[in-house]
Design an enzyme around this catalytic site. Structure first.
Site, PDB file in Angstrom:
ATOM      1  N   ASP A 180      -0.712   0.313  -3.395  1.00  0.00           N
ATOM      2  CA  ASP A 180       0.311   1.056  -4.279  1.00  0.00           C
ATOM      3  C   ASP A 180       0.252   2.082  -5.158  1.00  0.00           C
ATOM      4  O   ASP A 180       0.665   2.239  -6.222  1.00  0.00           O
ATOM      5  CB  ASP A 180       1.025  -0.252  -5.043  1.00  0.00           C
ATOM      6  CG  ASP A 180       1.547  -1.371  -4.430  1.00  0.00           C
ATOM      7  OD1 ASP A 180       1.976  -1.208  -3.375  1.00  0.00           O
ATOM      8  OD2 ASP A 180       1.280  -2.513  -4.857  1.00  0.00           O
ATOM      9  N   LEU A 202      -3.451  -4.269   3.656  1.00  0.00           N
ATOM     10  CA  LEU A 202      -4.020  -2.793   3.060  1.00  0.00           C
ATOM     11  C   LEU A 202      -4.285  -1.892   4.495  1.00  0.00           C
ATOM     12  O   LEU A 202      -4.865  -2.279   5.418  1.00  0.00           O
ATOM     13  CB  LEU A 202      -5.199  -3.023   2.383  1.00  0.00           C
ATOM     14  CG  LEU A 202      -5.963  -1.650   1.502  1.00  0.00           C
ATOM     15  CD1 LEU A 202      -4.830  -1.543   0.520  1.00  0.00           C
ATOM     16  CD2 LEU A 202      -7.159  -1.984   0.872  1.00  0.00           C
ATOM     17  N   ASN A 247       5.490   3.605   2.226  1.00  0.00           N
ATOM     18  CA  ASN A 247       5.799   2.115   2.035  1.00  0.00           C
ATOM     19  C   ASN A 247       6.911   2.000   0.898  1.00  0.00           C
ATOM     20  O   ASN A 247       7.286   2.893   0.226  1.00  0.00           O
ATOM     21  CB  ASN A 247       4.408   1.670   1.328  1.00  0.00           C
ATOM     22  CG  ASN A 247       4.283  -0.125   1.150  1.00  0.00           C
ATOM     23  OD1 ASN A 247       5.179  -0.727   1.714  1.00  0.00           O
ATOM     24  ND2 ASN A 247       3.911  -0.559  -0.014  1.00  0.00           N
ATOM     25  N   HIS A 272       8.015  -0.736  -2.073  1.00  0.00           N
ATOM     26  CA  HIS A 272       7.589  -1.690  -3.319  1.00  0.00           C
ATOM     27  C   HIS A 272       8.590  -2.111  -3.616  1.00  0.00           C
ATOM     28  O   HIS A 272       9.410  -1.426  -4.510  1.00  0.00           O
ATOM     29  CB  HIS A 272       6.388  -1.302  -4.163  1.00  0.00           C
ATOM     30  CG  HIS A 272       5.548  -2.055  -4.756  1.00  0.00           C
ATOM     31  ND1 HIS A 272       4.755  -3.216  -4.318  1.00  0.00           N
ATOM     32  CD2 HIS A 272       5.756  -2.596  -6.103  1.00  0.00           C
ATOM     33  CE1 HIS A 272       4.566  -3.949  -5.264  1.00  0.00           C
ATOM     34  NE2 HIS A 272       5.029  -3.684  -6.239  1.00  0.00           N
ATOM     35  N   GLU A 300      17.228  -1.610  -1.474  1.00  0.00           N
ATOM     36  CA  GLU A 300      16.289  -1.103  -0.373  1.00  0.00           C
ATOM     37  C   GLU A 300      17.049  -0.754   0.729  1.00  0.00           C
ATOM     38  O   GLU A 300      16.950   0.462   1.385  1.00  0.00           O
ATOM     39  CB  GLU A 300      15.350  -2.294  -0.094  1.00  0.00           C
ATOM     40  CG  GLU A 300      14.364  -2.675  -1.151  1.00  0.00           C
ATOM     41  CD  GLU A 300      13.109  -3.723  -0.794  1.00  0.00           C
ATOM     42  OE1 GLU A 300      12.258  -3.426  -1.377  1.00  0.00           O
ATOM     43  OE2 GLU A 300      13.588  -4.606   0.070  1.00  0.00           O
TER      44      GLU A 300
HETATM   45  C1  GAR Z   1      10.879  -6.019   0.602  1.00  0.00           C
HETATM   46  O1  GAR Z   1      11.339  -6.407  -0.765  1.00  0.00           O
HETATM   47  C2  GAR Z   1       9.515  -4.941   0.063  1.00  0.00           C
HETATM   48  O2  GAR Z   1       9.984  -4.353  -0.913  1.00  0.00           O
HETATM   49  C3  GAR Z   1       8.558  -6.160  -0.029  1.00  0.00           C
HETATM   50  O3  GAR Z   1       8.812  -7.212   0.855  1.00  0.00           O
HETATM   51  C4  GAR Z   1      10.065  -7.233   0.887  1.00  0.00           C
HETATM   52  C5  GAR Z   1      10.225  -7.428   2.703  1.00  0.00           C
HETATM   53  O4  GAR Z   1      11.456  -7.832   2.832  1.00  0.00           O
HETATM   54  N1  GAR Z   1       7.177  -5.474   0.098  1.00  0.00           N
HETATM   55  C6  GAR Z   1       6.226  -5.625  -0.754  1.00  0.00           C
HETATM   56  O5  GAR Z   1       6.452  -6.436  -1.817  1.00  0.00           O
HETATM   57  C7  GAR Z   1       4.923  -4.830  -0.444  1.00  0.00           C
HETATM   58  N2  GAR Z   1       4.089  -4.913  -1.636  1.00  0.00           N
HETATM   59  P1  GAR Z   1      12.036  -7.732   4.295  1.00  0.00           P
HETATM   60  O6  GAR Z   1      10.806  -8.299   5.422  1.00  0.00           O
HETATM   61  O7  GAR Z   1      13.358  -8.475   4.457  1.00  0.00           O
HETATM   62  O8  GAR Z   1      12.201  -6.256   4.583  1.00  0.00           O
END
Ligand code: GAR
Length: 189
Positions: A145, A87, A102, A104, A174
Site C-alpha cells: 500500500d 505482497l 491495486n 485498497h 469500487e
Molecule cells: C475489496 O474491497 C478490495 O478493496 C479489498 O478486498 C476486497 C475484495 O472484494 N482489498 C484489500 O483489502 C487489499 N488490501 P472482492 O473479492 O469481492 O472483489
C-alpha cells in the site's frame, strides 16, 4: 486490443465486475484471472465468465519465475490486483514497471499495510470513529500500500455504521470507479 490480467484471493466480485465491464469492448479485455487460493470463489466466477484462470502456491510465486512466466505468456498491458492479499514479488514488479495497480478499501495512507485487508480495514475504521472512508487505486510497489495514488473516492460513515454496512458502501464505490479508472489508464498507455 489491450490485455488485462487480474489477481484475486477471495470472492472476486471486483474481478467479475471488471471482466463484465470490458466484455463487449474491442479496445480492452480481461484475458486471465490468477489466484493464490485454489478454492477461491473468484476461480468459479472466472469459469462462469469463460476466462482462463489458474491458481498458484507460495513457492511458485516467491521462489521461482513460474508465475512471472505465466504472466509473460499472456502479454498483459495491465496487471490488476482486485482483493489480492499477498505482497507482490520483486521479479514481477521489475518486469512490469508502472503496469501493476491495486485497489485498497480505505483512504491510503490511512488504514494500509500488512494485515489491513477486507473486513479488517472496515472494523478498524469503524472502531476509530472515522467520519469518512473510501477507496484508493494505487500503483503496486514491493511494500504493502505504498505506491503512488492514482485515484480516491470517499463515502461518509453514519453514526450507526458497522463494518458490514461500510463494506457494502465501499464495494459500491469500487464497482462504480475501478473499471472506469482501468479503462482510462489503458487509454493513456
Ligand atoms: C475489496 O474491497 C478490495 O478493496 C479489498 O478486498 C476486497 C475484495 O472484494 N482489498 C484489500 O483489502 C487489499 N488490501 P472482492 O473479492 O469481492 O472483489
Amino acid at each position: 486490443m489491450k490485455r488485462i490480467i487480474i489477481f484475486a484471493s477471495g470472492s472476486g466480485s471486483n474481478a467479475q465486475r471488471i471482466t463484465e465491464f470490458f466484455q463487449d469492448r474491442k479496445d480492452a479485455q480481461v484475458v486471465q484471472i490468477l489466484s493464490n487460493k485454489s478454492t477461491a470463489k473468484v476461480l468459479e466466477r472466472a469459469n462462469n465468465l469463460k476466462i482462463s484462470a489458474f491458481s498458484f502456491n507460495r513457492s511458485a510465486f516467491y521462489e521461482t519465475d513460474q508465475v512471472l512466466n505465466l504472466i509473460k505468456a499472456t502479454q498483459p498491458d495491465l496487471i490488476v490486483l482486485a482483493g489480492f492479499l499477498w505482497l507482490f514479488p520483486k521479479n514481477i514488479i521489475a518486469a512490469y514497471p508502472g503496469k501493476i495497480i491495486n485497489i485498497h478499501p480505505a483512504l491510503l495512507p490511512a488504514y494500509g499495510g500488512k494485515g489491513m485487508y477486507g473486513a479488517n480495514v472496515h472494523k478498524a475504521v469503524v472502531a476509530a470513529g472515522e467520519k469518512e472512508s473510501g477507496i484508493t487505486i494505487h500503483e503496486v510497489t514491493a511494500e504493502y500500500d505504498k505506491g503512488a495514488v492514482i485515484f480516491q473516492a470517499k463515502t461518509q460513515l453514519e453514526p450507526e455504521e458497522t463494518a458490514a454496512s461500510l463494506a457494502a458502501k465501499i464495494h459500491k464505490l469500487e464497482y462504480e470507479h475501478f473499471p472506469r479508472v482501468i479503462s482510462e489508464i489503458l487509454e493513456k498507455q
